[in-house]
Design an enzyme around this catalytic site. Sequence first.
Site, mmCIF file in Angstrom:
data_model
loop_
_atom_site.group_PDB
_atom_site.id
_atom_site.type_symbol
_atom_site.label_atom_id
_atom_site.label_comp_id
_atom_site.label_asym_id
_atom_site.label_seq_id
_atom_site.Cartn_x
_atom_site.Cartn_y
_atom_site.Cartn_z
ATOM 1 N N ASP A 154 39.709 53.281 28.315
ATOM 2 C CA ASP A 154 39.769 52.179 27.348
ATOM 3 C C ASP A 154 38.404 51.627 26.959
ATOM 4 O O ASP A 154 38.239 51.105 25.857
ATOM 5 C CB ASP A 154 40.637 51.040 27.896
ATOM 6 C CG ASP A 154 42.126 51.375 27.794
ATOM 7 O OD1 ASP A 154 42.475 52.322 27.069
ATOM 8 O OD2 ASP A 154 42.941 50.685 28.434
ATOM 9 N N TYR A 184 48.652 47.246 26.514
ATOM 10 C CA TYR A 184 48.219 46.561 27.723
ATOM 11 C C TYR A 184 47.248 45.437 27.398
ATOM 12 O O TYR A 184 46.399 45.577 26.524
ATOM 13 C CB TYR A 184 47.484 47.571 28.603
ATOM 14 C CG TYR A 184 48.072 47.804 29.964
ATOM 15 C CD1 TYR A 184 49.415 48.126 30.122
ATOM 16 C CD2 TYR A 184 47.265 47.717 31.094
ATOM 17 C CE1 TYR A 184 49.934 48.359 31.383
ATOM 18 C CE2 TYR A 184 47.783 47.958 32.361
ATOM 19 C CZ TYR A 184 49.124 48.279 32.497
ATOM 20 O OH TYR A 184 49.621 48.510 33.737
#
Length: 604
Positions: A287, A375
């Site tokens: 990420d 998320y």
Amino acid sequence: MVLNSELSGASFVEAAFMAMNLLPLVFILQFCLVASLYHPLDPLSPNEIDRIRLIIQNSSLGNLPNLTFHFVDLEEPLKTRRTIISDRLYSGHGYPPLTFIELFRASKLPLKYPKFIESIMKRGLNSSQVSCVPFTVGWYGQNVTKRALRIACFYRGRSVNVFARPIEGISMLVDVDSMQITMYTDRLKAPLPKAEGTDFRSKKQPQSIAYNVSDSGFAVDGHRVRWANWDFHVAFDARAGITISTASIFDAQVKRFRRVLYKGHVSETFVPYMDPTNDWYFRTFMDIGEFGFGRSADTLQPQVDCPANAFYLDGYVTGADGKAQKMPHVICIFERYSGDVAWRHTEINVPGKVIRSGEPEISLVVRMVATVGNYDYVLDWEFKKSGSIKVGVDLTGILEMKATSYTNNYQITEETLTLTATATHSSKQNKRRQEYQRFKPTPREKVTGRSSGKLPKLKPRARIHLGLEPADLLITNPNKKTRLGNQVGYRLIAGQPVNSLLSDDDYPQIRNAYTKYQVWVTAYNKSERWAGGFYADRNRGEEGLAVWTRRNRAIENKDIVLWYIVGFHHIPYQEDFPVMPTLHGGFEIRPASFFESNPLLRQE
Ligand SMILES: *[C@@H]1O[C@H](CO)[C@@H](O)[C@H](O)[C@H]1NC(C)=O
Ligand SMILES: *[C@@H]1O[C@H](CO)[C@@H](O)[C@H](O)[C@H]1NC(C)=O
Ligand SMILES: *[C@@H]1O[C@H](CO)[C@@H](O)[C@H](O)[C@H]1NC(C)=O
Ligand SMILES: *[C@@H]1O[C@H](CO)[C@@H](O)[C@H](O)[C@H]1NC(C)=O
Ligand SMILES: *[C@@H]1O[C@H](CO)[C@@H](O)[C@H](O)[C@H]1NC(C)=O
Ligand SMILES: *[C@@H]1O[C@H](CO)[C@@H](O)[C@H](O)[C@H]1NC(C)=O
């Protein structure tokens, strides 16, 4: 390339660029900006970001077609003037973070793609209710020559929980440079999960509390923060998000500030889903390196993300066009009154007296939230008057769900599968569990390139060792001792120990080899910042923390960098649906004979 200008601020700037529709060349440019009134570790100002773009456009690079700015960041300080002082054409494996424009354009491709429209109609769905999300694709041993994204699509229809209603069976690959779908398959299999019960929106409104931030006990001057016995610098970075630097603590005994931390930030995150099937195996995200925590930072919601007494800072990042983009209120700073005890004691052995004393715990928190797809990460840097710095990583948000035909756990044949949505739903989350029976005859490696997929079945055990071997993880300075002769130091108090479940030869593990140890120490080197490699997207693990460490540099009595891996095995449970209650992880660094005695007693 190193360039010189009379921009304010300081330091070099490191940037990754790509010229689209050409060979995907990537440049690292280093600009030297002349130091001025600003703190040398301040982030780039919007003016500086825009000036950098002008300088690039004015150079020979300005003629490249579709020049795209992927990443612009400050390097460690050095000084020259208004000239490019070095350049480097990167020809290794891996690509810079995808720009948000690329991700956005890719997400819009399916709804213009006739085969996809046909697949939607075949399912009896209304295409105006479809949302598509781009995913990075990783590297699985093939000869990668292009940047690519996979696209997964979801059906909203009466639900805001996009990730709860995946349209399974469709695989799409996008060539990012030509921005076209280059692979499309539809193996219609699972039904669409229901919309009922998927809404996660809060019915409660945050209460408005009148509070004067000026009443807080901290001062923010530009990017410098002073509070209690602490003095530190906060910057916002497109890749790392919050960057803390030059943190010093006042030692009342010697009446001066003492340096604790030169620089601290998140280096990489690795999110490998453990489903080796065709539509899921590639979900092994990095990420930070593929998307960027800073660029994924949210505008913080007062009294939800941060308490009423919070002070907010804006951030600036470089857009794909090279222009400065403001990200409002991405960092908040607040005093935390936890209700905890900082220290206490009751003494009953003094005749005729009961002596009770102590202090409440009050700390200062610097926070940001990054939402990367489904998320949400809440990142905290918490400073304590005792000299501790606690770093918190909270996970919340929506699980990535997979549609199946199961409506009850008894229908599932695989042993470790859990049905996480309620029985009225046919959706389930599918992280970290065994492969499907029906995929067994096909060699996994051929289908997907993944070699990890199975978890060992464990027997019930009445006693368990949880890796509690006695270890005090100390960082000490042999050149500096307390009056009692102890080397001054800090110690690392680790969070829950977590080890990667992937086998060493699984491709995503090769690219994230640093996850096999919880603690690493390297000799400081300013170009070693990103644990999964600078060019993380589709890289082959040829650069990064595990590789650098092989050089076996001396670390004793050296300027060192401590790397700590915060880990979670996120096995989903029903309570994580439709939105996940926050899961907490983190670590603490704490003085270890750094002070002569408890610093809490020495403040006025
Ligand atoms: C662009 O280059 C020209 C010629 O080298 C120079 O005169 C001009 O000042 C430059 N502009 C900027 C914004 O650097
Ligand atoms: C690239 O530049 C060309 C020429 O300016 C333009 O026609 C094209 O739309 C650009 N492509 C992208 C993806 O921006
Ligand atoms: C699809 O949804 C749109 C917007 O909700 C609506 O206007 C349209 O009539 C729907 N089409 C069909 C075929 O149901
Ligand atoms: C990848 O490229 C190298 C060098 O061109 C070649 O030797 C190798 O066979 C290729 N591997 C695959 C899997 O195509
Ligand atoms: C905030 O400060 C102002 C000015 O000092 C004062 O008038 C006001 O009453 C304060 N509000 C609260 C809630 O303390
Ligand atoms: C610093 O790190 C880079 C990247 O790992 C490496 O190429 C270089 O040799 C290192 N420099 C020193 C002095 O170790």
